[in-house]
Design a protein around this motif. Sequence first.
Motif, PDB file in Angstrom:
ATOM      1  N   LEU A 200       0.831  -1.205   0.000  1.00 29.06           N
ATOM      2  CA  LEU A 200       0.000   0.000   0.000  1.00 29.06           C
ATOM      3  C   LEU A 200       0.864   1.252   0.000  1.00 29.06           C
ATOM      4  CD1 LEU A 200      -2.774   1.412   0.305  1.00 29.06           C
ATOM      5  CD2 LEU A 200      -2.527   1.131   2.789  1.00 29.06           C
ATOM      6  N   LEU A 201       1.913   1.261   0.812  1.00 30.52           N
ATOM      7  CA  LEU A 201       2.796   2.426   0.869  1.00 30.52           C
ATOM      8  C   LEU A 201       3.554   2.615  -0.440  1.00 30.52           C
ATOM      9  CD1 LEU A 201       4.065   1.929   4.519  1.00 30.52           C
ATOM     10  CD2 LEU A 201       2.563   3.759   3.710  1.00 30.52           C
ATOM     11  N   GLU A 202       3.941   1.511  -1.087  1.00 29.25           N
ATOM     12  CA  GLU A 202       4.589   1.623  -2.392  1.00 29.25           C
ATOM     13  C   GLU A 202       3.642   2.244  -3.411  1.00 29.25           C
ATOM     14  OE1 GLU A 202       5.731  -2.354  -3.236  1.00 29.25           O
ATOM     15  OE2 GLU A 202       7.551  -2.297  -2.001  1.00 29.25           O
ATOM     16  N   ALA A 203       2.382   1.841  -3.379  1.00 27.63           N
ATOM     17  CA  ALA A 203       1.396   2.398  -4.319  1.00 27.63           C
ATOM     18  C   ALA A 203       1.195   3.896  -4.067  1.00 27.63           C
ATOM     19  CB  ALA A 203       0.073   1.652  -4.177  1.00 27.63           C
ATOM     20  N   LYS A 204       1.218   4.300  -2.807  1.00 24.24           N
ATOM     21  CA  LYS A 204       1.017   5.716  -2.501  1.00 24.24           C
ATOM     22  C   LYS A 204       2.258   6.542  -2.832  1.00 24.24           C
ATOM     23  CE  LYS A 204      -2.795   5.469   0.686  1.00 24.24           C
ATOM     24  NZ  LYS A 204      -3.611   6.309  -0.228  1.00 24.24           N
ATOM     25  N   ARG A 205       3.422   5.906  -2.825  1.00 24.93           N
ATOM     26  CA  ARG A 205       4.621   6.621  -3.282  1.00 24.93           C
ATOM     27  C   ARG A 205       4.477   6.970  -4.763  1.00 24.93           C
ATOM     28  NH1 ARG A 205       7.992   3.443   0.418  1.00 24.93           N
ATOM     29  NH2 ARG A 205       9.156   4.938   1.708  1.00 24.93           N
ATOM     30  N   ASP A 206       3.901   6.043  -5.529  1.00 23.96           N
ATOM     31  CA  ASP A 206       3.722   6.275  -6.961  1.00 23.96           C
ATOM     32  C   ASP A 206       2.586   7.254  -7.244  1.00 23.96           C
ATOM     33  OD1 ASP A 206       5.756   4.479  -7.485  1.00 23.96           O
ATOM     34  OD2 ASP A 206       4.394   2.772  -7.732  1.00 23.96           O
ATOM     35  N   ARG A 207       1.543   7.198  -6.395  1.00 23.85           N
ATOM     36  CA  ARG A 207       0.370   8.053  -6.634  1.00 23.85           C
ATOM     37  C   ARG A 207      -0.071   8.686  -5.312  1.00 23.85           C
ATOM     38  NH1 ARG A 207      -0.237   3.412  -9.183  1.00 23.85           N
ATOM     39  NH2 ARG A 207      -1.563   2.532  -7.550  1.00 23.85           N
ATOM     40  N   PRO A 208       0.650   9.726  -4.851  1.00 24.91           N
ATOM     41  CA  PRO A 208       0.283  10.379  -3.584  1.00 24.91           C
ATOM     42  C   PRO A 208      -1.121  10.968  -3.671  1.00 24.91           C
ATOM     43  CG  PRO A 208       2.457  11.085  -4.340  1.00 24.91           C
ATOM     44  CD  PRO A 208       1.840  10.337  -5.469  1.00 24.91           C
ATOM     45  N   ALA A 209      -1.796  10.996  -2.511  1.00 24.71           N
ATOM     46  CA  ALA A 209      -3.145  11.548  -2.443  1.00 24.71           C
ATOM     47  C   ALA A 209      -3.239  12.464  -1.227  1.00 24.71           C
ATOM     48  CB  ALA A 209      -4.173  10.423  -2.358  1.00 24.71           C
ATOM     49  N   ASP A 210      -4.398  13.036  -1.038  1.00 25.47           N
ATOM     50  CA  ASP A 210      -4.625  13.921   0.101  1.00 25.47           C
ATOM     51  C   ASP A 210      -5.079  13.078   1.289  1.00 25.47           C
ATOM     52  OD1 ASP A 210      -5.003  16.062   1.760  1.00 25.47           O
ATOM     53  OD2 ASP A 210      -6.955  16.628   0.905  1.00 25.47           O
ATOM     54  N   ASP A 211      -4.142  12.337   1.879  1.00 24.58           N
ATOM     55  CA  ASP A 211      -4.466  11.484   3.016  1.00 24.58           C
ATOM     56  C   ASP A 211      -3.248  11.393   3.930  1.00 24.58           C
ATOM     57  OD1 ASP A 211      -2.750   9.251   2.117  1.00 24.58           O
ATOM     58  OD2 ASP A 211      -4.270   8.952   0.570  1.00 24.58           O
ATOM     59  N   LEU A 212      -3.454  10.831   5.117  1.00 27.35           N
ATOM     60  CA  LEU A 212      -2.418  10.832   6.139  1.00 27.35           C
ATOM     61  C   LEU A 212      -1.248   9.919   5.770  1.00 27.35           C
ATOM     62  CD1 LEU A 212      -1.455  11.875   8.819  1.00 27.35           C
ATOM     63  CD2 LEU A 212      -2.906  10.195   9.971  1.00 27.35           C
ATOM     64  N   LEU A 213      -1.499   8.801   5.134  1.00 24.07           N
ATOM     65  CA  LEU A 213      -0.394   7.921   4.752  1.00 24.07           C
ATOM     66  C   LEU A 213       0.524   8.605   3.743  1.00 24.07           C
ATOM     67  CD1 LEU A 213      -1.879   4.305   4.500  1.00 24.07           C
ATOM     68  CD2 LEU A 213      -0.672   5.407   6.400  1.00 24.07           C
ATOM     69  N   SER A 214      -0.035   9.344   2.801  1.00 26.22           N
ATOM     70  CA  SER A 214       0.795  10.069   1.843  1.00 26.22           C
ATOM     71  C   SER A 214       1.649  11.114   2.548  1.00 26.22           C
ATOM     72  CB  SER A 214      -0.079  10.727   0.771  1.00 26.22           C
ATOM     73  OG  SER A 214      -0.752   9.749  -0.005  1.00 26.22           O
ATOM     74  N   GLU A 215       1.088  11.755   3.583  1.00 22.47           N
ATOM     75  CA  GLU A 215       1.876  12.724   4.358  1.00 22.47           C
ATOM     76  C   GLU A 215       3.025  12.041   5.086  1.00 22.47           C
ATOM     77  OE1 GLU A 215      -0.493  15.101   6.974  1.00 22.47           O
ATOM     78  OE2 GLU A 215      -2.004  15.538   5.453  1.00 22.47           O
ATOM     79  N   LEU A 216       2.780  10.857   5.619  1.00 15.73           N
ATOM     80  CA  LEU A 216       3.841  10.134   6.323  1.00 15.73           C
ATOM     81  C   LEU A 216       4.936   9.686   5.363  1.00 15.73           C
ATOM     82  CD1 LEU A 216       1.780   7.975   8.835  1.00 15.73           C
ATOM     83  CD2 LEU A 216       3.201   9.966   9.343  1.00 15.73           C
TER      84      LEU A 216
END
Length: 407
Positions: A200-216
Motif C-alpha cells: 500500500l505504501l509503495e502504491a502511494k509513493r507512486d500516486r500520492p493523495a490527500d491522506d495521512l499515509l501520503s503525508e507520512l
Amino acid sequence: MRQQPVLLPYTDPAFAADPFPLYRQLREEGPVRRAVLAGDLDAWLVTRYEDGLAALSDPRLSSDIRDASDPRLMEQLPVTERESLMSNMLRSDPPDHTRLRRLVSKAFTARRVAELRPRIQEITDQLLDAIVPAGRADLVADFALPLPVTVISELLGVPVTDRHDFQRWTDEMIMRGVRRPDPAVVDAAWRQMRSYLTKLLEAKRDRPADDLLSELIAARDEEQQLTEDELIAMSFLLLVAGYITTVNLIGSGIATLLAHPEQLETLRNNPALLPGAIEEFLRYDGPVSPGIARFAREDVSIAGVNIPRGATVLIASAIADRDPARFADPDRLDITRQDNAHLAFGHGIHYCLGAPLARLEGQVAIGTALRRLPGIALAVPPGELRWRPGGLRGPELLPVTFTPDPN
C-alpha cells in the motif's frame, strides 16, 4: 504474610462478562497486587486512581517492552511484530516517541476532528439506512465495527476494497477469544498485514493523495524523519488503533444503556447529555481492561510497594476508574456525572492521540442510533451476551430488536 499472585481468569466467560466484582476485591485488598496475566505472565497491578494517575506520568516506567526482564514477553510476540512493527508510538519513549507523535498529531487536533463530523454523520446514516427496515440487527457487525473502520480508512487513504482483509487480519492478531489462539494463524496474520502495508505504501509513493499515509511517506522520503520500519509500524498503529477501541466504545456504550433503561430514556430525551454520557461509558466500562502495561526501568516504589527493575507494571485503569476515593458511587452508571477525569485514554505523554476522534464517533453513533432505532432492546437475555475476554473489552455481538421503519 506474603500475598500470593492473583490469577486473572481471562478464559472464564463469567469474568469476561463482568470482571468488576473481582476488580473491586483487588482494589480493596491493596493498591498494588501481583497478578498472573494471560500466558502465565507476572505483573504488578496498580489498582487505585491516584497511584495509577502518577504511574502513567512516571518516566521510570517505560512503554518499551525491551525494558522488561521477562524474556517470555518478547518471545510471545509474533516474529513479524518483533522484527518490524515494534517501532510505533505505543512501544516507544522519548525522544523517539516525541518525534513520532509530532508527525501525526496535527491530524487529530480538535479542529481537524470536528471537520470530520459531517462525514461521520453521513456514514452513520448510511449504515442505519441498511438496518432500520429489518427491525433487528447485530449492532457490532452491522454498525459499531464498520463505522470507525470506514472513518479511519478514509482518513489514512486505505482503499474500500481492502477493508475486509485488514479487519480479518486484525481479528486474528488481536481480537482473541476464550480459546488460546493458534500461534501459526496469528503470525500469518501479522505477515499478511506487513506485506499489505508495504504494498500500500509503495502504491502511494507512486500516486500520492490527500491522506495521512501520503503525508507520512513524504516525511519519510523528503524530510527523513522516519525510518522505513517506523513508517510501516506507524501505518499499522494508526490503522488498527484507529478503529479497534472505538468499536468497543460504541458497542459497550449501547449495551450499557440497554442494561440501564432509565439512563437510556434520560439520554434519548436530552441529547445534549451525549458528551458527558460518552465520558461515563469510558469510566464505567471502558474498551481497555484491565489496563495499560509499563516496564520498570529501575527499582520503583508505588504506594509503598517495591517493584523491581524490569518488572511489568499493569496500570489498571478499569479498576482505578471505579475507585470510590476518586468517584462518588463509582459502581453506578450516571450519564450526568460532572467530575469524570477517567483514565480510559491514559494520561501523560502517551495520552491517546485519537481520543477526540473516538469521542466524536461515539457521540454521533450512539446519539443517532437512539434517535433512529425506537424501541431498541436486546434480542437475547443479557446473560447470553458474549464479551471479549480481556485486554480489549467489548461485546462480540450485540443482537437487538427495534421498531422497523419501512421507509
